[in-house]
Scaffold this active site. Structure first.
Site, PDB file in Angstrom:
ATOM      1  N   HIS A 204       7.774   6.658   4.095  1.00 25.79           N
ATOM      2  CA  HIS A 204       8.197   7.350   2.869  1.00 25.79           C
ATOM      3  C   HIS A 204       7.013   7.765   1.996  1.00 25.79           C
ATOM      4  CE1 HIS A 204       8.015   3.191   1.102  1.00 25.79           C
ATOM      5  NE2 HIS A 204       7.636   3.858   0.028  1.00 25.79           N
ATOM      6  N   ASP A 237      10.184   2.641   8.825  1.00 26.83           N
ATOM      7  CA  ASP A 237       9.417   2.984   7.627  1.00 26.83           C
ATOM      8  C   ASP A 237       7.924   2.731   7.846  1.00 26.83           C
ATOM      9  OD1 ASP A 237       9.018   4.021   5.122  1.00 26.83           O
ATOM     10  OD2 ASP A 237       9.374   2.135   4.076  1.00 26.83           O
ATOM     11  N   SER A 319       3.403   0.870  -1.980  1.00 26.13           N
ATOM     12  CA  SER A 319       4.002   1.109  -0.668  1.00 26.13           C
ATOM     13  C   SER A 319       2.949   1.488   0.363  1.00 26.13           C
ATOM     14  CB  SER A 319       5.037   2.233  -0.765  1.00 26.13           C
ATOM     15  OG  SER A 319       6.121   1.836  -1.572  1.00 26.13           O
TER      16      SER A 319
END
Length: 476
Positions: A204, A237, A319
């Site tokens: 992402h 992910d 992230s």
């Protein structure tokens, strides 16, 4: 006590009477030089007597002229003059005892106070001189400046500072921009995977730049490089990007073993929360095997992980960054946080509340190797469609698949193991299953071809079977 005020005017109490000349019997030690007599200082109105010079050797003491008397001094010579104060470290001469007359006790007390004050002032003057000689501009402080810290101070291996100092040069901040006119994108984190310039991060983080967008990577020393997407795994992910002109001397972060992590182990997270690059936070492993289904906030499909939970502060921008153990080895990739707004898991939620989740590095490593090799992810599957909305005692195999297809793929892994629609899978390997997302999270910790024992219920009865996992390539 001793003093350094010898030879300086000695102030007396304003109420004390004038002092007559020094009696001939008061003599200084022969070793002392004779100081010159000093005139009374006019800028000290409280000083009512002149200093008493010491007679030089072999000379007859000269009587000092008495000041204009305000009243006749008693014949006894009371009060006596203050004793001549010896040089620093010399013994005090004896002080004549005060007469017994009651009228004179007050004067004796004043003289004693003057002597005590003189001695105390001498000590203070000595300390002040010492401080002035050693201080800056006459100022002295008891604090210790950093310049006085031991030059040999070192941070021991295993401390947070030592681990962070070693890891930071291998952690990067990623700027992703889409190829559209608005150039939308975001900031994330990644880390050096190998010396060829591959960087591992979250899908992402780079998804907006995957189709015609741009990627730039900035190291902790401020140097920036262009990068391109090598491969993405939406379900895991995980993504791998590569520097277009990788510099020499890249240092990959060592990879740990997430299967051996224990609850309570120390953790260190490095990332760029809200764009603040090279931020280091600490915590512990709060839990293992947390089933997490998280979305990227863009309406895409969820990703599923059997995550490591940590209370190290993780925020948007962390992230894709590494979650390290106390030795500095990567044990996970920071991916999601629990948010109080909306109650769901995600990567674009509000700030940290101490519930962060990381993809175990053992799983991420397998995915990264596959992406570098083929550019596409490979997922293990059981060949059955399960209900993703129910949560309770297990994962229920649906009555039918998407588009009216069979929920159990004919001749697929589940069919070969004897599973049917309506069966409720309650355990996969050693882990209990309470929902469809939990089952997928556990399946994806294995590889295609692995044989796994499952426990399921059918018509109120419990049974077991062994499923040999199949595979699916790509996210479509």
């Amino acid at each position: 006590m001793s003093t350094e005020n010898e030879g300086t005017p000695v102030p007396a109490d304003p109420a004390a009477p004038s002092t007559p000349p020094t009696p001939p019997s008061m003599e200084k030690p022969a070793a002392e030089p004779a100081p010159q007599a000093a005139a009374p200082q006019e800028d000290e109105p409280t000083a009512v007597q002149a200093p008493v010079p010491s007679p030089a050797p072999d000379q007859t003491p000269a009587a000092a002229p008495a000041p204009a008397p305000a009243a006749a001094a008693p014949a006894s010579g009371w009060p006596p003059p203050p004793p001549a104060v010896p040089a620093w470290g010399a013994p005090h001469p004896p002080v004549p005892p005060a007469p017994e007359a009651p009228r004179r006790r007050i004067g004796g007390l004043v003289a004693a106070v003057l002597v005590a004050s003189l001695v105390a002032g001498g000590i203070g003057g000595g300390i002040g001189y010492w401080a002035a000689e050693r201080g800056d501009n006459g100022f002295s402080s008891t604090t210790v400046s950093s310049g006085q810290a031991p030059a040999s101070f070192k941070r021991d291996p295993g401390t947070v500072a030592a681990v962070a100092a070693k890891a930071l040069p291998s952690v990067v901040t990623i700027q992703a921009k889409s190829g559209g006119q608005d150039g939308e994108g975001g900031t994330g984190t990644g880390f050096v995977y190998d010396q060829e310039g591959h960087i591992v991060t979250n899908n992402h983080v780079v998804a907006s730049a995957a189709d015609g967008g741009t990627l730039s990577v900035t190291f902790s020393d401020g140097k920036t490089y262009d990068a391109e997407v090598v491969g993405r795994a939406q379900g895991y992910d995980v993504a791998v990007i590569k520097l277009k002109a990788a510099p020499k001397g890249l240092t990959p972060l060592p990879l740990g073993d997430s299967d051996k992590v224990a609850v309570g182990d120390s953790t260190i997270a490095i990332g760029a929360p809200f764009g603040l690059s090279n931020t280091v936070t600490t915590g512990i492993v709060s839990a293992k095997n947390r089933p997490v289904a998280s979305g990227d906030g863009s309406g895409g499909s969820n990703s599923y992980m059997s995550a490591l939970q940590t209370d190290a502060s993780i925020n948007p921008g962390n992230s894709g960054g590494p979650l390290l153990d106390a030795s500095g080895a990567v044990i996970g990739i920071n991916s999601a946080i629990q948010s109080t707004s909306g109650g769901g898991f995600g990567q674009s939620q509000a700030g940290s509340i101490g519930l962060g989740f990381a993809i175990p590095v053992n799983q991420a490593k397998n995915v990264a190797q596959q992406l570098i090799k083929t550019g596409k992810p490979v997922y293990p599957v059981i060949g059955a469609t399960v209900n993703m909305n129910e949560k309770g005692q297990g994962a229920t195999i649906a009555g039918q698949g998407s588009g009216g297809t069979p929920s159990v793929t004919p001749n697929g892994p589940a069919a070969k193991a004897g599973l049917k629609a309506g069966d409720v899978i309650t355990a996969f390997g050693d882990h209990p299953i309470d929902s469809g997302p939990t089952l997928i999270s556990e399946i994806w910790t294995y590889k295609p071809g692995d044989a796994v024992k499952i426990t399921y219920e059918r018509d109120g009865k419990t049974a077991t079977a062994t499923v040999t996992l199949g595979e699916r390539t790509g996210d479509s």
